[in-house]
Design a protein around this motif. Structure first.
Motif, PDB file in Angstrom:
ATOM      1  N   CYS A   7      17.074  -9.256   0.904  1.00  0.00           N
ATOM      2  CA  CYS A   7      16.528 -10.458   0.269  1.00  0.00           C
ATOM      3  C   CYS A   7      17.540 -11.062  -0.700  1.00  0.00           C
ATOM      4  CB  CYS A   7      15.232 -10.124  -0.453  1.00  0.00           C
ATOM      5  SG  CYS A   7      13.857  -9.709   0.656  1.00  0.00           S
ATOM      6  N   GLN A   8      18.229 -10.201  -1.440  1.00  0.00           N
ATOM      7  CA  GLN A   8      19.196 -10.679  -2.427  1.00  0.00           C
ATOM      8  C   GLN A   8      20.435 -11.271  -1.763  1.00  0.00           C
ATOM      9  OE1 GLN A   8      20.496  -7.633  -5.117  1.00  0.00           O
ATOM     10  NE2 GLN A   8      21.759  -9.004  -6.336  1.00  0.00           N
ATOM     11  N   ARG A   9      20.955 -10.578  -0.746  1.00  0.00           N
ATOM     12  CA  ARG A   9      22.235 -10.995  -0.162  1.00  0.00           C
ATOM     13  C   ARG A   9      22.087 -12.092   0.884  1.00  0.00           C
ATOM     14  NH1 ARG A   9      24.243  -4.797   0.864  1.00  0.00           N
ATOM     15  NH2 ARG A   9      24.348  -4.175  -1.333  1.00  0.00           N
ATOM     16  N   TYR A  10      20.975 -12.098   1.599  1.00  0.00           N
ATOM     17  CA  TYR A  10      20.841 -13.029   2.737  1.00  0.00           C
ATOM     18  C   TYR A  10      19.729 -14.051   2.543  1.00  0.00           C
ATOM     19  CZ  TYR A  10      23.657  -9.373   4.908  1.00  0.00           C
ATOM     20  OH  TYR A  10      24.642  -8.445   5.184  1.00  0.00           O
ATOM     21  N   GLY A  11      19.079 -14.056   1.387  1.00  0.00           N
ATOM     22  CA  GLY A  11      18.038 -15.036   1.130  1.00  0.00           C
ATOM     23  C   GLY A  11      16.802 -14.852   1.979  1.00  0.00           C
ATOM     24  N   LEU A  12      16.494 -13.623   2.357  1.00  0.00           N
ATOM     25  CA  LEU A  12      15.326 -13.353   3.185  1.00  0.00           C
ATOM     26  C   LEU A  12      14.095 -13.110   2.317  1.00  0.00           C
ATOM     27  CD1 LEU A  12      16.895 -10.922   5.832  1.00  0.00           C
ATOM     28  CD2 LEU A  12      16.697 -13.417   5.945  1.00  0.00           C
ATOM     29  N   ASN A  13      12.938 -13.215   2.933  1.00  0.00           N
ATOM     30  CA  ASN A  13      11.682 -12.854   2.299  1.00  0.00           C
ATOM     31  C   ASN A  13      11.223 -11.507   2.839  1.00  0.00           C
ATOM     32  OD1 ASN A  13      11.868 -15.361   1.180  1.00  0.00           O
ATOM     33  ND2 ASN A  13       9.752 -15.957   1.614  1.00  0.00           N
ATOM     34  N   ALA A  14      10.406 -10.790   2.045  1.00  0.00           N
ATOM     35  CA  ALA A  14       9.873  -9.502   2.486  1.00  0.00           C
ATOM     36  C   ALA A  14       8.434  -9.383   2.033  1.00  0.00           C
ATOM     37  CB  ALA A  14      10.697  -8.352   1.916  1.00  0.00           C
ATOM     38  N   ALA A  15       7.639  -8.702   2.854  1.00  0.00           N
ATOM     39  CA  ALA A  15       6.228  -8.504   2.531  1.00  0.00           C
ATOM     40  C   ALA A  15       5.755  -7.205   3.175  1.00  0.00           C
ATOM     41  CB  ALA A  15       5.393  -9.686   3.044  1.00  0.00           C
ATOM     42  N   PRO A  16       4.675  -6.619   2.648  1.00  0.00           N
ATOM     43  CA  PRO A  16       4.092  -5.443   3.313  1.00  0.00           C
ATOM     44  C   PRO A  16       3.704  -5.781   4.751  1.00  0.00           C
ATOM     45  CG  PRO A  16       3.163  -5.710   1.121  1.00  0.00           C
ATOM     46  CD  PRO A  16       3.977  -6.947   1.397  1.00  0.00           C
ATOM     47  N   VAL A  17       3.827  -4.825   5.619  1.00  0.00           N
ATOM     48  CA  VAL A  17       3.450  -5.018   7.019  1.00  0.00           C
ATOM     49  C   VAL A  17       1.941  -5.252   7.076  1.00  0.00           C
ATOM     50  CG1 VAL A  17       3.561  -4.055   9.341  1.00  0.00           C
ATOM     51  CG2 VAL A  17       5.291  -3.421   7.631  1.00  0.00           C
ATOM     52  N   PRO A  18       1.463  -6.324   7.731  1.00  0.00           N
ATOM     53  CA  PRO A  18       0.033  -6.654   7.706  1.00  0.00           C
ATOM     54  C   PRO A  18      -0.809  -5.834   8.690  1.00  0.00           C
ATOM     55  CG  PRO A  18       1.208  -8.319   8.942  1.00  0.00           C
ATOM     56  CD  PRO A  18       2.259  -7.370   8.400  1.00  0.00           C
ATOM     57  N   VAL A  19      -0.399  -4.624   8.952  1.00  0.00           N
ATOM     58  CA  VAL A  19      -1.170  -3.700   9.774  1.00  0.00           C
ATOM     59  C   VAL A  19      -0.828  -2.300   9.279  1.00  0.00           C
ATOM     60  CG1 VAL A  19       0.617  -3.586  11.563  1.00  0.00           C
ATOM     61  CG2 VAL A  19      -1.718  -2.961  12.135  1.00  0.00           C
ATOM     62  N   GLU A  20      -1.798  -1.418   9.259  1.00  0.00           N
ATOM     63  CA  GLU A  20      -1.573  -0.081   8.723  1.00  0.00           C
ATOM     64  C   GLU A  20      -0.654   0.720   9.633  1.00  0.00           C
ATOM     65  OE1 GLU A  20      -4.142   3.825   7.256  1.00  0.00           O
ATOM     66  OE2 GLU A  20      -5.152   1.922   7.702  1.00  0.00           O
ATOM     67  N   MET A  21       0.404   1.255   9.033  1.00  0.00           N
ATOM     68  CA  MET A  21       1.378   2.059   9.773  1.00  0.00           C
ATOM     69  C   MET A  21       1.618   3.365   9.030  1.00  0.00           C
ATOM     70  SD  MET A  21       4.423  -0.518  10.915  1.00  0.00           S
ATOM     71  CE  MET A  21       5.361   0.882  11.556  1.00  0.00           C
ATOM     72  N   PRO A  22       1.897   4.445   9.749  1.00  0.00           N
ATOM     73  CA  PRO A  22       2.231   5.698   9.056  1.00  0.00           C
ATOM     74  C   PRO A  22       3.606   5.606   8.417  1.00  0.00           C
ATOM     75  CG  PRO A  22       2.498   5.945  11.430  1.00  0.00           C
ATOM     76  CD  PRO A  22       1.865   4.601  11.222  1.00  0.00           C
ATOM     77  N   ASP A  23       3.747   6.246   7.242  1.00  0.00           N
ATOM     78  CA  ASP A  23       5.063   6.339   6.612  1.00  0.00           C
ATOM     79  C   ASP A  23       5.955   7.269   7.424  1.00  0.00           C
ATOM     80  OD1 ASP A  23       4.263   4.693   4.564  1.00  0.00           O
ATOM     81  OD2 ASP A  23       3.786   6.332   3.185  1.00  0.00           O
ATOM     82  N   TYR A  24       7.251   7.202   7.153  1.00  0.00           N
ATOM     83  CA  TYR A  24       8.188   8.159   7.720  1.00  0.00           C
ATOM     84  C   TYR A  24       8.610   9.125   6.617  1.00  0.00           C
ATOM     85  CZ  TYR A  24      11.479   4.842   5.610  1.00  0.00           C
ATOM     86  OH  TYR A  24      12.128   4.019   4.724  1.00  0.00           O
ATOM     87  N   GLU A  25       9.011  10.331   6.998  1.00  0.00           N
ATOM     88  CA  GLU A  25       9.396  11.380   6.053  1.00  0.00           C
ATOM     89  C   GLU A  25      10.896  11.585   6.114  1.00  0.00           C
ATOM     90  OE1 GLU A  25       8.390  14.354   3.205  1.00  0.00           O
ATOM     91  OE2 GLU A  25       6.842  13.434   4.450  1.00  0.00           O
ATOM     92  N   LEU A  26      11.566  11.369   4.994  1.00  0.00           N
ATOM     93  CA  LEU A  26      13.009  11.603   4.922  1.00  0.00           C
ATOM     94  C   LEU A  26      13.276  13.077   4.660  1.00  0.00           C
ATOM     95  CD1 LEU A  26      14.237   8.519   2.908  1.00  0.00           C
ATOM     96  CD2 LEU A  26      15.018   9.173   5.173  1.00  0.00           C
TER      97      LEU A  26
END
Length: 307
Positions: free
Chosen positions: A259-278
């Motif tokens: 968002c900072q470098r390329y002027g993009l927008n970001a938002a939570p995904v509008p559907v429930e998804m499982p997290d990933y585990e690092l």
């Protein structure tokens, strides 16, 4: 090792060499026995075996004690540094000093994790470990296990739960996703599910699949999306989104910088998804290595801060 006959060493007892060194120092069977916490017969027997081994009397009894022969003098001069080195190797394992030591570490990592983590890691190492170099080895989640089983990396940062008896996995923590787009291409302030499925998408797939867990979540709601572009590289997405009216759903760690470098927008995904585990993944052969352990601690701390 080409000039060493291993069978020659089968006839050698290193304890005999210890007796030789102590006898040379104290010049007395009795004192040698006391020093070694052995009985005098045991030291006498060891001295007999030493004489047979080197075909020399080694020590001659005189009025001044057990006087070494020239052969004994020669052996002690040769063995002393070797025994000191052997003692150091056995009882003083090498430590790792990041401020002083030079070392190259191979880190297995996917391209999005490299974007997210490596600038911060290198900035930290510049002062904490100036002699440490990093060699990145490409490792998507399907490559991580075989890569580490073959010890082609010192540690892998990965997702998933796959196991191997040869490896240790340390879970760091869960993280989620964000949907990103260019407001110049898709003019909206708030992302809804209807808008999400109403536009085309770019998808990162390391195996070329045109669906992901996100599509399965949409299907459970009776929805679907059109995936127009599939790539194995996250790095291609920001410039692509600047040029085309596409959504891309990516690991949340990438969103702020994009968002900072390329002027993009970001938002939570509008559907429930499982997290990933690092997780960190390493070979059991490296488990107790001081340098590898230091690297794992650095990476674990960095990941926890960034999550």
């Amino acid at each position: 090792m080409n000039n060493i006959n291993e069978n020659d060493f089968s006839r050698i007892d290193l304890n005999l060499l210890v007796v030789l060194m102590v006898m040379y120092e104290v010049r007395s069977v009795t004192q040698a026995a006391n020093r070694l916490y052995l009985g005098q017969p045991a030291v006498s027997a060891a001295l007999k075996r030493l004489r047979e081994m080197f075909d020399d009397a080694l020590f001659i009894r005189t009025s001044y004690g057990m006087t070494p022969t020239p052969r004994a003098e020669q052996l002690v001069q040769q063995f002393a540094p070797l025994m000191q080195g052997l003692h150091r190797v056995i009882f003083t394992p090498d430590a790792f000093d990041p401020q002083r030591d030079n070392r190259r570490f191979r880190i297995g990592i996917s391209d999005w994790l490299e974007q997210w983590l490596m600038p911060d890691l290198l900035a930290e190492l510049a002062t904490a470990a100036p002699g440490v170099d990093i060699h990145v080895v490409a490792a998507d989640p399907w490559q991580a296990i075989p890569l580490m089983e073959q010890q082609q990396a010192d540690v892998v940062i990965t997702v998933g739960n796959e196991a191997s008896r040869d490896l240790t996995r340390e879970k760091i923590g869960p993280a989620g996703f964000r949907t990103v787009w260019s407001c110049q291409q898709i003019a909206l302030e708030r992302l809804t599910l209807a808008q999400f499925v109403g536009h085309q998408h770019a998808l990162v797939s390391y195996r070329g699949a045109s669906e992901s867990a996100l599509d399965h979540a949409l299907q459970r709601l009776g929805k679907s999306r059109r995936v127009r572009y599939v790539t194995p590289h996250f790095s291609s997405l920001p410039l692509l989104l600047q040029q085309l009216p596409l959504f891309a759903t990516v690991p949340q760690g990438l969103a702020p910088a994009w968002c900072q470098r390329y002027g993009l927008n970001a938002a939570p995904v509008p559907v429930e998804m499982p997290d990933y585990e690092l997780s960190l993944l390493w070979h059991n052969a490296q488990h107790d290595d001081p340098a590898n352990r230091w690297l794992r601690e650095i990476l674990c701390s960095l990941l926890q801060r960034k999550i």
